[in-house]
Design a protein around this motif. Structure first.
Motif, PDB file in Angstrom:
ATOM      1  N   ALA A 230       0.832  -1.200   0.000  1.00 44.94           N
ATOM      2  CA  ALA A 230       0.000   0.000   0.000  1.00 44.94           C
ATOM      3  C   ALA A 230       0.870   1.255   0.000  1.00 44.94           C
ATOM      4  O   ALA A 230       0.577   2.238  -0.696  1.00 44.94           O
ATOM      5  CB  ALA A 230      -0.932  -0.005   1.209  1.00 44.94           C
ATOM      6  N   LYS A 231       1.954   1.227   0.781  1.00 42.60           N
ATOM      7  CA  LYS A 231       2.855   2.379   0.833  1.00 42.60           C
ATOM      8  C   LYS A 231       3.519   2.602  -0.525  1.00 42.60           C
ATOM      9  O   LYS A 231       3.619   3.741  -0.999  1.00 42.60           O
ATOM     10  CB  LYS A 231       3.910   2.161   1.921  1.00 42.60           C
ATOM     11  N   PHE A 232       3.967   1.515  -1.158  1.00 42.89           N
ATOM     12  CA  PHE A 232       4.589   1.639  -2.473  1.00 42.89           C
ATOM     13  C   PHE A 232       3.603   2.211  -3.485  1.00 42.89           C
ATOM     14  O   PHE A 232       3.938   3.116  -4.268  1.00 42.89           O
ATOM     15  CB  PHE A 232       5.099   0.280  -2.941  1.00 42.89           C
ATOM     16  N   THR A 233       2.378   1.692  -3.464  1.00 45.93           N
ATOM     17  CA  THR A 233       1.350   2.171  -4.391  1.00 45.93           C
ATOM     18  C   THR A 233       1.073   3.650  -4.184  1.00 45.93           C
ATOM     19  O   THR A 233       0.955   4.425  -5.147  1.00 45.93           O
ATOM     20  CB  THR A 233       0.053   1.364  -4.197  1.00 45.93           C
ATOM     21  N   ARG A 234       0.967   4.044  -2.919  1.00 44.45           N
ATOM     22  CA  ARG A 234       0.677   5.436  -2.587  1.00 44.45           C
ATOM     23  C   ARG A 234       1.801   6.366  -3.049  1.00 44.45           C
ATOM     24  O   ARG A 234       1.546   7.405  -3.668  1.00 44.45           O
ATOM     25  CB  ARG A 234       0.481   5.542  -1.077  1.00 44.45           C
ATOM     26  N   ARG A 235       3.034   5.983  -2.765  1.00 46.90           N
ATOM     27  CA  ARG A 235       4.167   6.853  -3.105  1.00 46.90           C
ATOM     28  C   ARG A 235       4.423   6.878  -4.613  1.00 46.90           C
ATOM     29  O   ARG A 235       4.781   7.930  -5.161  1.00 46.90           O
ATOM     30  CB  ARG A 235       5.417   6.417  -2.342  1.00 46.90           C
ATOM     31  N   PHE A 236       4.256   5.740  -5.286  1.00 47.57           N
ATOM     32  CA  PHE A 236       4.434   5.759  -6.737  1.00 47.57           C
ATOM     33  C   PHE A 236       3.340   6.593  -7.383  1.00 47.57           C
ATOM     34  O   PHE A 236       3.577   7.281  -8.389  1.00 47.57           O
ATOM     35  CB  PHE A 236       4.447   4.342  -7.310  1.00 47.57           C
ATOM     36  N   ALA A 267       9.059  12.298   2.216  1.00 50.76           N
ATOM     37  CA  ALA A 267       9.240  13.378   3.182  1.00 50.76           C
ATOM     38  C   ALA A 267       7.912  14.046   3.519  1.00 50.76           C
ATOM     39  O   ALA A 267       7.636  14.397   4.676  1.00 50.76           O
ATOM     40  CB  ALA A 267      10.229  14.402   2.628  1.00 50.76           C
ATOM     41  N   GLU A 268       7.060  14.215   2.512  1.00 50.29           N
ATOM     42  CA  GLU A 268       5.751  14.834   2.733  1.00 50.29           C
ATOM     43  C   GLU A 268       4.889  13.974   3.648  1.00 50.29           C
ATOM     44  O   GLU A 268       4.188  14.477   4.533  1.00 50.29           O
ATOM     45  CB  GLU A 268       5.048  15.072   1.402  1.00 50.29           C
ATOM     46  N   GLU A 269       4.933  12.648   3.426  1.00 54.39           N
ATOM     47  CA  GLU A 269       4.174  11.735   4.290  1.00 54.39           C
ATOM     48  C   GLU A 269       4.638  11.835   5.730  1.00 54.39           C
ATOM     49  O   GLU A 269       3.840  11.874   6.663  1.00 54.39           O
ATOM     50  CB  GLU A 269       4.329  10.293   3.796  1.00 54.39           C
ATOM     51  N   LYS A 270       5.958  11.853   5.923  1.00 51.66           N
ATOM     52  CA  LYS A 270       6.500  11.929   7.279  1.00 51.66           C
ATOM     53  C   LYS A 270       6.150  13.253   7.944  1.00 51.66           C
ATOM     54  O   LYS A 270       5.879  13.306   9.153  1.00 51.66           O
ATOM     55  CB  LYS A 270       8.011  11.718   7.238  1.00 51.66           C
ATOM     56  N   ALA A 271       6.132  14.337   7.158  1.00 50.97           N
ATOM     57  CA  ALA A 271       5.779  15.647   7.708  1.00 50.97           C
ATOM     58  C   ALA A 271       4.330  15.677   8.176  1.00 50.97           C
ATOM     59  O   ALA A 271       3.993  16.342   9.160  1.00 50.97           O
ATOM     60  CB  ALA A 271       6.031  16.728   6.661  1.00 50.97           C
ATOM     61  N   ARG A 272       3.466  14.938   7.443  1.00 49.19           N
ATOM     62  CA  ARG A 272       2.044  14.876   7.838  1.00 49.19           C
ATOM     63  C   ARG A 272       1.846  13.998   9.058  1.00 49.19           C
ATOM     64  O   ARG A 272       0.785  13.990   9.660  1.00 49.19           O
ATOM     65  CB  ARG A 272       1.204  14.355   6.679  1.00 49.19           C
ATOM     66  N   GLY A 273       2.893  13.208   9.359  1.00 45.67           N
ATOM     67  CA  GLY A 273       2.800  12.318  10.528  1.00 45.67           C
ATOM     68  C   GLY A 273       2.041  11.063  10.225  1.00 45.67           C
ATOM     69  O   GLY A 273       1.598  10.373  11.112  1.00 45.67           O
TER      70      GLY A 273
END
Length: 273
Positions: A230-236, A267-273
């Motif tokens: 799911a993470k790969f799909t989201r980031r791609f 980085a954007e995902e991590k910033a959103r927490g």
């Protein structure tokens, strides 16, 4: 059942389980049924059964409660399909299926339906459950420690179940550290593989050890891999969106650019927490 009664039942929106069973019977009718349904066998339907179970799990994971009813219905239909084929061969009926699981639940919950004490922790009840299941396997002449672990399970899930069985009789690494050492060893053996067959074998060994590591760390490897997918799909998808804003597609880019966009999405995902 008369034709008129059958028609009334299949068109009754509140017909419940009898309606579904009658629909299945008519779909499989050799003369008037659906040709595709009629030609199916246990083997050809089994992959759909597995797929529907995963779709139920997916709806739950996404908390798509509006979809869950339909997905559970699809999964129920698979049981009805198999039971209809069994009934046609004189093996068993859907009622037999329902009675069998009901009997099993009674036998496995003596603390609810019998005289056994209910004053136990959930962990103690799990231990009792395993004892009862061991007795059931013995009654089926499944005497080996690993007997009865379904071959059709997803490979990672089956690996964990096999390892749990072996661990019950003491065949297990004492701590996570030893498993991590084994991961390194298997990775090196994969690196040194000299041909495709050898590489496939070593890759399987590495995956098996990774399943063992997951078990030692109390991680469900299937769930962890689904989350990674799911993470790969989201980031791609974020990479594709960033390129689309420039009127471009991934095939118009290169690895360096897409890797940079990937890092930005991360980085954007991590910033959103």
């Amino acid at each position: 059942m008369t034709p008129d009664a059958s028609d009334a039942l299949v068109h009754d929106p509140k017909g419940g389980m009898p309606r579904l069973l009658e629909i299945m019977r008519r779909l499989r009718d050799p003369q008037s049924g659906c040709p595709w349904d009629v030609e199916q066998t246990f083997a050809t339907i089994a992959p759909y059964t597995i797929e529907e179970a995963y779709e139920v799990a997916d709806a739950i994971e996404r908390e798509a409660w509006d979809e869950l009813k339909g997905e559970l219905g699809d999964l129920l239909f698979q049981s009805v399909f198999h039971a209809q084929m069994a009934a046609e061969r004189g093996l068993f009926t859907f009622d037999d299926v329902a009675d069998t699981i009901a009997d099993k639940m009674l036998a496995r919950h003596p603390h609810v339906f019998g005289d056994a004490s209910n004053a136990k922790s959930a962990e103690q009840q799990v231990q009792d459950w395993e004892t009862i299941k061991a007795e059931e396997r013995a009654a089926k002449a499944e005497t080996g420690v690993l007997d009865g672990v379904a071959r059709g399970l997803p490979a990672l899930t089956r690996a964990v179940k096999l390892q749990k069985r072996a661990a019950r009789v003491g065949f297990d690494w004492p701590s996570t550290d030893e498993v991590l050492d084994k991961v390194v060893e298997e990775a090196q053996e994969l690196r040194e593989a000299t041909d495709p067959d050898h590489a496939a074998e070593e890759f399987g060994d590495l995956m098996f050890v990774m399943a063992n590591l997951a078990r030692h760390m109390d991680i469900d490897p299937e769930e962890a891999l689904r989350a990674a997918n799911a993470k790969f799909t989201r980031r791609f998808g974020a990479v594709e969106s960033a390129l689309a804003r420039q009127g471009r597609r991934p095939e118009d880019s290169d690895l360096a650019e897409m890797d940079s966009l990937w890092d930005a999405a991360k980085a954007e995902e991590k910033a959103r927490g």
